[in-house]
Design an enzyme around this catalytic site. Structure first.
Site, mmCIF file in Angstrom:
data_model
loop_
_atom_site.group_PDB
_atom_site.id
_atom_site.type_symbol
_atom_site.label_atom_id
_atom_site.label_comp_id
_atom_site.label_asym_id
_atom_site.label_seq_id
_atom_site.Cartn_x
_atom_site.Cartn_y
_atom_site.Cartn_z
ATOM 1 N N CYS A 166 38.635 33.078 44.638
ATOM 2 C CA CYS A 166 39.967 33.680 44.832
ATOM 3 C C CYS A 166 40.795 32.753 45.849
ATOM 4 C CB CYS A 166 39.631 34.936 45.636
ATOM 5 S SG CYS A 166 40.626 36.317 45.484
ATOM 6 N N ASP A 192 33.891 43.816 50.881
ATOM 7 C CA ASP A 192 34.498 42.886 51.651
ATOM 8 C C ASP A 192 34.120 43.359 52.998
ATOM 9 O OD1 ASP A 192 35.811 40.337 52.426
ATOM 10 O OD2 ASP A 192 37.575 40.778 51.548
HETATM 11 O O1 LIG Z 1 42.824 35.888 50.522
HETATM 12 C C1 LIG Z 1 43.782 36.494 50.997
HETATM 13 O O2 LIG Z 1 44.658 35.755 51.614
HETATM 14 C C2 LIG Z 1 43.886 37.860 51.007
HETATM 15 C C3 LIG Z 1 45.196 38.463 51.304
HETATM 16 C C4 LIG Z 1 45.440 39.727 51.356
HETATM 17 C C5 LIG Z 1 44.211 40.688 50.615
HETATM 18 C C6 LIG Z 1 43.322 39.783 49.945
HETATM 19 C C7 LIG Z 1 43.121 38.700 50.193
HETATM 20 N N1 LIG Z 1 41.874 38.181 49.642
HETATM 21 C C8 LIG Z 1 40.853 38.971 49.018
HETATM 22 C C9 LIG Z 1 39.791 38.105 48.302
HETATM 23 O O3 LIG Z 1 39.082 38.764 47.301
HETATM 24 C C10 LIG Z 1 38.654 37.169 49.100
HETATM 25 O O4 LIG Z 1 38.205 36.448 48.201
HETATM 26 C C11 LIG Z 1 37.905 37.886 49.948
HETATM 27 O O5 LIG Z 1 38.656 38.537 50.935
HETATM 28 C C12 LIG Z 1 36.860 37.257 50.775
HETATM 29 O O6 LIG Z 1 37.390 36.048 51.450
HETATM 30 P P1 LIG Z 1 36.652 35.081 52.145
HETATM 31 O O7 LIG Z 1 35.674 35.860 53.384
HETATM 32 O O8 LIG Z 1 37.173 34.058 52.774
HETATM 33 O O9 LIG Z 1 35.337 34.606 51.324
#
Ligand SMILES: O=C(O)c1ccccc1NCC(=O)[C@H](O)[C@H](O)COP(=O)(O)O
Length: 214
Positions: free
Chosen positions: A6, A130
């Site tokens: 993502c 999440d």
């Molecule tokens: O990634 C972002 O900036 C974000 C902002 C607002 C809403 C959702 C967002 N990301 C969603 C995702 O699917 C991410 O991959 C998920 O939160 C996991 O993130 P991480 O902990 O950094 O792997």
């Protein structure tokens, strides 16, 4: 197993990540995110990809009209709802976008969230779990307490997200059996700038430990 990476903002990175084995790419449609990409940019990115891969737009508390407009303008194959969208909202969206995959993200603050996830059974295709963060919606790098998910058997397929990295993915998957995984900050140099070396390490770990064929 699905593997969604993502926060894609650059064509060459999205393309390389798909070639390494990702089954889905995520594009952040939340304007306050440092990983935000406009609908126009998403359309260009999707058109430039050299192989088929699921393309998921990530929204948070947008209206049905806004989501439909973005899906129509870009060619996204799915949407991920990362805000406080209710089952009724998801149902409405499904009626407006019957061909589009809908993933509901739940930011797990308490185990009650896991019980509530059942209420989305008839309105979405997949759930994503999440980590909860008090001020950020996603891409936080924060891990969930995996032990609380050990007996989680929802009525829908689900993706594990939240602070996953090439270093902890084997531990996570030795405890849990999600239908897929989602990573963002754990495979990037800075928000929106993916680290292809880390993505390659992730797929090496997955192949070594789970005999995945990519
Ligand atoms: O990634 C972002 O900036 C974000 C902002 C607002 C809403 C959702 C967002 N990301 C969603 C995702 O699917 C991410 O991959 C998920 O939160 C996991 O993130 P991480 O902990 O950094 O792997």
């Amino acid at each position: 197993m699905r593997v969604k990476i993502c926060g894609i903002t650059k064509l060459e990175q999205g393309d390389a990540i798909a070639q390494l084995g990702a089954t889905a790419l995520g594009f952040i449609c939340v304007p306050s995110s440092p990983r935000y990409v406009s609908a126009k940019k998403i359309a260009t990115l999707i058109q430039g990809l050299s192989q088929p891969v699921d393309c998921i737009g990530v929204f948070a508390n947008s209206t049905v009209a806004e989501i439909c407009q973005t899906v129509t303008a870009t060619g996204l194959s799915g949407v991920q709802l990362h805000g406080n969208e209710s089952p009724e909202f998801c149902q409405q969206l499904r009626q407006s976008l019957p061909e589009t995959e809908i993933i509901k993200a739940l930011r797990v603050r308490t185990t009650q969230c896991l019980t509530n996830s059942e209420s989305y059974a008839n309105s979405v295709d997949m759930l994503l779990l999440d980590a909860y963060h008090p001020t950020q919606l996603g891409g936080t790098g924060k891990t969930l307490d995996w032990t609380t998910l050990k007996n989680y058997k929802p009525c829908l397929p689900w993706l594990l997200a939240g602070g996953l990295t090439p270093d902890n993915i084997v531990d996570a998957l030795s405890l849990l059996q999600p239908d897929g995984i989602d990573l963002s900050s754990g495979v990037e140099r800075s928000p929106g700038d993916k680290d292809l070396g880390k993505v390659a390490q992730l797929f090496t770990k997955l192949k070594e430990n789970y005999c995945l064929n990519y």
